[in-house]
Design a protein around this motif. Structure first.
Motif, PDB file in Angstrom:
ATOM      1  N   GLN A  44      29.848 110.951   9.199  1.00  0.00           N
ATOM      2  CA  GLN A  44      30.907 111.874   8.795  1.00  0.00           C
ATOM      3  C   GLN A  44      32.117 111.074   8.328  1.00  0.00           C
ATOM      4  O   GLN A  44      32.643 110.242   9.063  1.00  0.00           O
ATOM      5  CB  GLN A  44      31.309 112.772   9.966  1.00  0.00           C
ATOM      6  N   ALA A  45      32.550 111.336   7.099  1.00  0.00           N
ATOM      7  CA  ALA A  45      33.766 110.709   6.580  1.00  0.00           C
ATOM      8  C   ALA A  45      34.986 111.413   7.159  1.00  0.00           C
ATOM      9  O   ALA A  45      35.026 112.643   7.229  1.00  0.00           O
ATOM     10  CB  ALA A  45      33.783 110.781   5.060  1.00  0.00           C
ATOM     11  N   GLU A  77      34.211 118.042   2.044  1.00  0.00           N
ATOM     12  CA  GLU A  77      33.237 117.649   3.053  1.00  0.00           C
ATOM     13  C   GLU A  77      33.810 116.663   4.065  1.00  0.00           C
ATOM     14  O   GLU A  77      33.220 116.425   5.118  1.00  0.00           O
ATOM     15  CB  GLU A  77      31.999 117.044   2.383  1.00  0.00           C
ATOM     16  N   ASP A  78      34.946 116.067   3.750  1.00  0.00           N
ATOM     17  CA  ASP A  78      35.558 115.100   4.659  1.00  0.00           C
ATOM     18  C   ASP A  78      36.291 115.817   5.792  1.00  0.00           C
ATOM     19  O   ASP A  78      36.840 116.903   5.612  1.00  0.00           O
ATOM     20  CB  ASP A  78      36.564 114.223   3.919  1.00  0.00           C
ATOM     21  N   TYR A 120      34.664 106.113   8.750  1.00  0.00           N
ATOM     22  CA  TYR A 120      33.468 106.881   9.089  1.00  0.00           C
ATOM     23  C   TYR A 120      33.171 106.819  10.582  1.00  0.00           C
ATOM     24  O   TYR A 120      33.319 105.789  11.220  1.00  0.00           O
ATOM     25  CB  TYR A 120      32.247 106.353   8.322  1.00  0.00           C
ATOM     26  N   ARG A 168      39.028 114.493  -2.821  1.00  0.00           N
ATOM     27  CA  ARG A 168      38.117 114.632  -1.679  1.00  0.00           C
ATOM     28  C   ARG A 168      38.446 115.864  -0.844  1.00  0.00           C
ATOM     29  O   ARG A 168      37.548 116.521  -0.304  1.00  0.00           O
ATOM     30  CB  ARG A 168      38.167 113.379  -0.796  1.00  0.00           C
ATOM     31  N   VAL A 197      39.356 111.395   7.037  1.00  0.00           N
ATOM     32  CA  VAL A 197      40.538 110.971   6.293  1.00  0.00           C
ATOM     33  C   VAL A 197      41.766 111.127   7.179  1.00  0.00           C
ATOM     34  O   VAL A 197      41.979 112.183   7.771  1.00  0.00           O
ATOM     35  CB  VAL A 197      40.691 111.808   5.011  1.00  0.00           C
ATOM     36  N   LEU A 251      40.584 106.240   4.779  1.00  0.00           N
ATOM     37  CA  LEU A 251      39.248 106.795   4.962  1.00  0.00           C
ATOM     38  C   LEU A 251      38.433 105.897   5.892  1.00  0.00           C
ATOM     39  O   LEU A 251      38.446 104.671   5.749  1.00  0.00           O
ATOM     40  CB  LEU A 251      38.535 106.891   3.609  1.00  0.00           C
TER      41      LEU A 251
END
Length: 545
Positions: free
Chosen positions: A103-104, A267-268, A164, A149, A106, A162
């Motif tokens: 999962q990214a 999606e982030d 993960y 994003r 931010v 960013l």
């Protein structure tokens, strides 16, 4: 998993290890124990992952906040917690690829200095990861890159960092642990409550008194070793075994709210690095919605399920709004949930936010009860390993190797992310439904398809806007030990935590299908549906007033 056959074994067989509590730590201990050759049983008062283990933020992580506190306060315990979490992150992702994925995240910043600070911090965070970890490293994003994003991010930000971590479906992951343990030979049963113990002349435990909460039947379960994995409720079992035990657990309540996916529109996930109470808050896409949390408040009323309250909704929305281009309000909240952290009260002067999420294996030599205290989802496997290592060395006098780091869980065998495309042609279901089923059941989807083919009506969607099928109710009752409407709607699928209204809408149909599969008496299905709707109405009212 046929519950009746497991209950018969609980009544008639003697076990090396009886594990009390079917959350992540209990299920992890059951799997580790049975893989080492111990005759193992697992009982759970409510349902697998019913409490803490289905109420998490759904992240597999070391804890960015713990890293910051470790450096600010020269706290090596926090640093060790980060290292353990990031080492285990790879294993959690690897062992159930259908239920866990990268999962990214931010982290928005409002100045150049903040951007540099978080870039350095998250780079160090990445250094602690396992050498086998394949997640991308962190990087500093420009404002324009962030807007691409996350379309709904505020124009007031300067930039963002960013990085993960991993995300999992916590309730399904816990169920997969139980299924894998059962497949290896463990005896497992939900809705079985521990009520007391039998002891020998020296005061050591020899058997557990339990009650089947679905039938009212009393059960005596004999075992050599008893393992307490009841999380926030661990003190209750500790004092059942030895009333002189001093309480060790300080439960902390954390809540989440569920918003429409479009609130962020990407999606982030978003990490909000600072809140008025000194925590971080996450806004994370989860199964088509946006999950926002969490909070941290002390909690003492363990007889009552922790619930989302209106003031907590307001706090979380106020925390999120400065990061959005359009503010959200409480009317947009579609669901939410509350859970408890099982924090160890190592320092009574600290608030719960200051307690480390580490774990401890406690052995009460008076009763011989072993208790696994504290911990968090990401390190469940390490927690279980430490527990079974202790039991092997000190109580069973054996030397066995832990192999759970390489044990693929039920559903994960041969899984590929694009495998859902093959289901479209053979199932007659939509691409969206096939992708959901593939990610939800993994390789077990073939068994589900066999169930669906028994009755064409079972291929019907339960509720508009969601991929859930009526036949999943039958499958969950037949193969996954789902025995109540809430077992299915809250944990076998996640509709309760995604959409309160939709869950209430389908409760009657779920109860009817479950009742037919389990052979309920006439009128029981209606009673079960009405009881669930009433329970959910009370939960909604508390969050909205």
């Amino acid at each position: 998993m046929k519950r009746s056959s497991h209950l018969k074994k609980l009544r008639t067989e003697e076990f090396d290890c009886l594990i009390i509590g079917g959350g992540a730590s209990g299920a992890g201990c059951a799997l580790d124990s049975v893989l080492r050759g111990h005759k193992t049983a697992l009982i759970e008062k409510t349902d697998f992952a019913a409490a803490t283990s289905s109420k998490s933020t759904k992240l597999i992580h070391g804890g960015v906040r713990y890293l910051e506190q470790a450096f600010k306060n020269f706290d090596f315990a926090q640093l060790a917690q980060v290292r353990h979490g990031l080492e285990e992150r790879h294993t959690v992702l690897q062992n159930a690829p259908h239920l866990a994925r990268p999962q990214a995240l931010v982290t928005p910043v409002f100045s150049w200095f903040e951007g540099l600070y978080f870039t350095i911090g998250l780079t160090i965070y990445g250094w602690f990861a396992s050498g086998k970890d394949t997640l991308p490293g962190s990087k500093w994003l420009s404002k324009a890159a962030v807007k691409k994003r996350i379309p709904r991010i505020s124009d007031n930000i300067h930039s963002a960092v960013l990085y993960y971590d991993g995300q999992l479906d916590d309730a399904r992951y816990c169920l997969a642990l139980v299924q894998t343990a059962e497949k290896a030979g463990a005896v497992v049963a939900n809705h079985v409550e521990i009520t007391g113990f039998e002891k020998n002349a020296a005061g050591q435990l020899t058997a557990a008194h339990a009650k089947d909460l679905q039938t009212g039947e009393e059960i005596l379960i004999k075992a050599k070793v008893f393992i307490n994995c009841t999380g926030p409720y661990a003190d209750h079992v500790r004092q059942l075994a030895n009333e002189a035990q001093v309480p060790r657990i300080r439960p902390s309540k954390g809540v989440h709210v569920i918003l429409p996916y479009e609130v962020l529109g990407g999606e982030d996930a978003l990490l909000i690095p600072e809140t008025p109470d000194g925590r971080v808050v996450f806004a994370i896409p989860f199964q088509g919605k946006l999950m926002l949390g969490t909070t941290d408040t002390e909690y003492s009323n363990l007889e009552k399920e922790p619930q989302l309250e209106a003031a907590e909704v307001d706090f979380l929305l106020e925390t999120l709004n400065p990061y959005l281009d359009k503010k959200v309000n409480a009317q947009q909240v579609v669901s939410g949930f509350g859970g408890l952290r099982p924090l160890i009260a190592s320092d009574p002067t600290k608030g719960t936010k200051g307690l480390v999420r580490d774990h401890e294996v406690e052995h009460d030599k008076t009763s011989n009860l072993v208790s696994l205290l504290g911990g968090k989802w990401t390190t469940y496997r390490l927690m279980a390993k430490d527990t079974i290592d202790y039991i092997d060395e000190h109580l069973l006098n054996q030397q066995n190797t832990c192999t759970t780091d390489k044990q693929i869980l039920v559903g994960g065998e041969g899984y590929t992310s694009g495998g859902w495309k093959e289901l479209v042609g053979i199932s007659g279901l939509s691409a969206r439904t096939c992708q959901y089923l593939h990610e939800h059941y993994g390789s077990r989807v073939t068994v589900l398809l066999e169930v669906l083919n028994e009755n064409v009506a079972w291929k019907k969607e339960l509720v508009k806007g969601y991929p859930y099928l009526l036949g999943e109710v039958v499958y969950a009752a037949r193969y996954e030990m789902a025995g109540t409407v809430r077992d299915f709607l809250a944990r076998r699928v996640r509709l309760e935590i995604l959409d309160w209204s939709a869950a209430q809408q389908v409760a009657g149909e779920v109860a009817k299908a479950m009742g037919q599969e389990l052979g309920w008496e006439e009128g029981d299905s209606l009673k079960a549906a009405e009881g669930y709707i009433e329970q959910l109405s009370a939960i909604r009212e508390l969050a909205q007033t």
